[in-house]
Write a protein that holds these residues in place. Structure first.
Motif, mmCIF file in Angstrom:
data_model
loop_
_atom_site.group_PDB
_atom_site.id
_atom_site.type_symbol
_atom_site.label_atom_id
_atom_site.label_comp_id
_atom_site.label_asym_id
_atom_site.label_seq_id
_atom_site.Cartn_x
_atom_site.Cartn_y
_atom_site.Cartn_z
ATOM 1 N N TRP A 80 -43.569 -6.511 -1.130
ATOM 2 C CA TRP A 80 -43.239 -5.372 -1.992
ATOM 3 C C TRP A 80 -41.989 -5.664 -2.826
ATOM 4 O O TRP A 80 -41.941 -5.384 -4.015
ATOM 5 C CB TRP A 80 -43.039 -4.123 -1.142
ATOM 6 C CG TRP A 80 -42.625 -2.935 -1.934
ATOM 7 C CD1 TRP A 80 -41.409 -2.342 -1.924
ATOM 8 C CD2 TRP A 80 -43.398 -2.219 -2.883
ATOM 9 N NE1 TRP A 80 -41.370 -1.295 -2.797
ATOM 10 C CE2 TRP A 80 -42.599 -1.200 -3.406
ATOM 11 C CE3 TRP A 80 -44.699 -2.339 -3.345
ATOM 12 C CZ2 TRP A 80 -43.049 -0.310 -4.360
ATOM 13 C CZ3 TRP A 80 -45.146 -1.443 -4.293
ATOM 14 C CH2 TRP A 80 -44.326 -0.449 -4.790
ATOM 15 N N LYS A 81 -40.970 -6.238 -2.198
ATOM 16 C CA LYS A 81 -39.741 -6.579 -2.915
ATOM 17 C C LYS A 81 -40.013 -7.618 -4.001
ATOM 18 O O LYS A 81 -39.518 -7.509 -5.116
ATOM 19 C CB LYS A 81 -38.683 -7.104 -1.944
ATOM 20 C CG LYS A 81 -38.073 -6.046 -1.077
ATOM 21 C CD LYS A 81 -37.043 -6.654 -0.138
ATOM 22 C CE LYS A 81 -36.484 -5.620 0.806
ATOM 23 N NZ LYS A 81 -35.526 -6.195 1.754
ATOM 24 N N PHE A 82 -40.789 -8.632 -3.659
ATOM 25 C CA PHE A 82 -41.104 -9.667 -4.640
ATOM 26 C C PHE A 82 -41.911 -9.097 -5.801
ATOM 27 O O PHE A 82 -41.649 -9.400 -6.966
ATOM 28 C CB PHE A 82 -41.876 -10.819 -3.985
ATOM 29 C CG PHE A 82 -42.296 -11.862 -4.975
ATOM 30 C CD1 PHE A 82 -41.369 -12.744 -5.504
ATOM 31 C CD2 PHE A 82 -43.610 -11.943 -5.408
ATOM 32 C CE1 PHE A 82 -41.744 -13.697 -6.439
ATOM 33 C CE2 PHE A 82 -43.997 -12.883 -6.339
ATOM 34 C CZ PHE A 82 -43.061 -13.767 -6.858
ATOM 35 N N THR A 83 -42.884 -8.262 -5.493
ATOM 36 C CA THR A 83 -43.707 -7.646 -6.541
ATOM 37 C C THR A 83 -42.854 -6.764 -7.445
ATOM 38 O O THR A 83 -42.988 -6.804 -8.669
ATOM 39 C CB THR A 83 -44.847 -6.823 -5.908
ATOM 40 O OG1 THR A 83 -45.600 -7.668 -5.043
ATOM 41 C CG2 THR A 83 -45.748 -6.235 -6.969
ATOM 42 N N SER A 84 -41.970 -5.983 -6.858
ATOM 43 C CA SER A 84 -41.088 -5.124 -7.654
ATOM 44 C C SER A 84 -40.186 -5.958 -8.553
ATOM 45 O O SER A 84 -40.034 -5.675 -9.741
ATOM 46 C CB SER A 84 -40.226 -4.256 -6.741
ATOM 47 O OG SER A 84 -41.013 -3.433 -5.953
ATOM 48 N N ALA A 142 -40.333 -9.325 -21.458
ATOM 49 C CA ALA A 142 -41.218 -8.963 -22.568
ATOM 50 C C ALA A 142 -40.487 -8.082 -23.574
ATOM 51 O O ALA A 142 -40.631 -8.255 -24.790
ATOM 52 C CB ALA A 142 -42.459 -8.252 -22.037
ATOM 53 N N SER A 143 -39.684 -7.150 -23.084
ATOM 54 C CA SER A 143 -38.922 -6.280 -23.983
ATOM 55 C C SER A 143 -37.927 -7.088 -24.801
ATOM 56 O O SER A 143 -37.784 -6.877 -26.007
ATOM 57 C CB SER A 143 -38.180 -5.213 -23.185
ATOM 58 O OG SER A 143 -39.082 -4.396 -22.506
ATOM 59 N N LEU A 144 -37.233 -7.999 -24.150
ATOM 60 C CA LEU A 144 -36.275 -8.847 -24.859
ATOM 61 C C LEU A 144 -36.982 -9.671 -25.926
ATOM 62 O O LEU A 144 -36.513 -9.755 -27.061
ATOM 63 C CB LEU A 144 -35.558 -9.771 -23.879
ATOM 64 C CG LEU A 144 -34.630 -10.805 -24.527
ATOM 65 C CD1 LEU A 144 -33.451 -10.103 -25.178
ATOM 66 C CD2 LEU A 144 -34.166 -11.814 -23.507
ATOM 67 N N TYR A 145 -38.105 -10.249 -25.577
ATOM 68 C CA TYR A 145 -38.834 -11.066 -26.541
ATOM 69 C C TYR A 145 -39.283 -10.237 -27.741
ATOM 70 O O TYR A 145 -39.072 -10.615 -28.891
ATOM 71 C CB TYR A 145 -40.052 -11.724 -25.881
ATOM 72 C CG TYR A 145 -40.909 -12.455 -26.872
ATOM 73 C CD1 TYR A 145 -40.520 -13.691 -27.366
ATOM 74 C CD2 TYR A 145 -42.086 -11.896 -27.347
ATOM 75 C CE1 TYR A 145 -41.288 -14.358 -28.305
ATOM 76 C CE2 TYR A 145 -42.858 -12.551 -28.279
ATOM 77 C CZ TYR A 145 -42.457 -13.783 -28.759
ATOM 78 O OH TYR A 145 -43.218 -14.428 -29.695
ATOM 79 N N SER A 163 -38.710 -7.911 -13.806
ATOM 80 C CA SER A 163 -38.312 -9.086 -14.589
ATOM 81 C C SER A 163 -39.264 -9.335 -15.745
ATOM 82 O O SER A 163 -38.839 -9.660 -16.860
ATOM 83 C CB SER A 163 -38.266 -10.324 -13.692
ATOM 84 O OG SER A 163 -37.335 -10.156 -12.666
ATOM 85 N N SER A 164 -40.548 -9.173 -15.496
ATOM 86 C CA SER A 164 -41.539 -9.387 -16.558
ATOM 87 C C SER A 164 -41.383 -8.365 -17.675
ATOM 88 O O SER A 164 -41.441 -8.709 -18.862
ATOM 89 C CB SER A 164 -42.952 -9.295 -15.984
ATOM 90 O OG SER A 164 -43.147 -10.263 -14.998
#
Length: 100
Positions: free
Chosen positions: A5-9, A19-22, A14-15
C-alpha cells in the motif's frame, strides 16, 4: 499488505507529480509556466530586488480629478450582503449537485 500500500501510494503520487511537472513546465517549451501569473510576479519581484525596475508611487490625486462624495454603509448592512451572497452561492452549489 502495508508495504504494498505504501509503495503504491508513493508510486501514484510520484507519477502524478512527474506528469504535472512535465505538462506544466517542459511540454510545449514551458508555455504554461511562462504565461503563468506566478512567473510574472516572480520576475517582477526579481527585477525590483535587482534594481532593474522601480516602483511607481501613486496618490489619490492620480485617481480622482475633483471633489468626490463617498457614500458609506453601516457594518451591519455590509455583513447582511455578505451573508446573502454566501447563502445564494451555497444554494446554487446544492442545486448544481442535483443536475448531474
Amino acid at each position: 499488505m502495508s508495504k504494498i500500500w505504501k509503495f503504491t501510494s508513493f508510486a501514484t503520487i510520484s507519477s502524478v507529480a512527474a506528469a504535472s511537472l512535465y505538462l506544466y513546465a517542459i511540454d510545449k517549451n514551458g508555455y504554461y509556466y511562462e504565461k503563468s501569473k506566478f512567473k510574472q510576479v516572480t520576475d517582477r519581484v526579481r527585477k525590483l530586488i535587482d534594481g532593474d525596475e522601480t516602483f511607481k508611487y501613486v496618490t489619490i490625486d492620480d485617481f480622482v480629478s475633483g471633489p468626490t462624495q463617498i457614500q458609506t454603509r453601516s457594518r451591519g448592512e455590509t455583513f447582511k450582503d455578505l451573508w446573502n451572497a454566501e447563502v445564494r452561492r451555497t444554494a446554487q452549489w446544492i442545486y448544481s449537485l442535483g443536475g448531474r
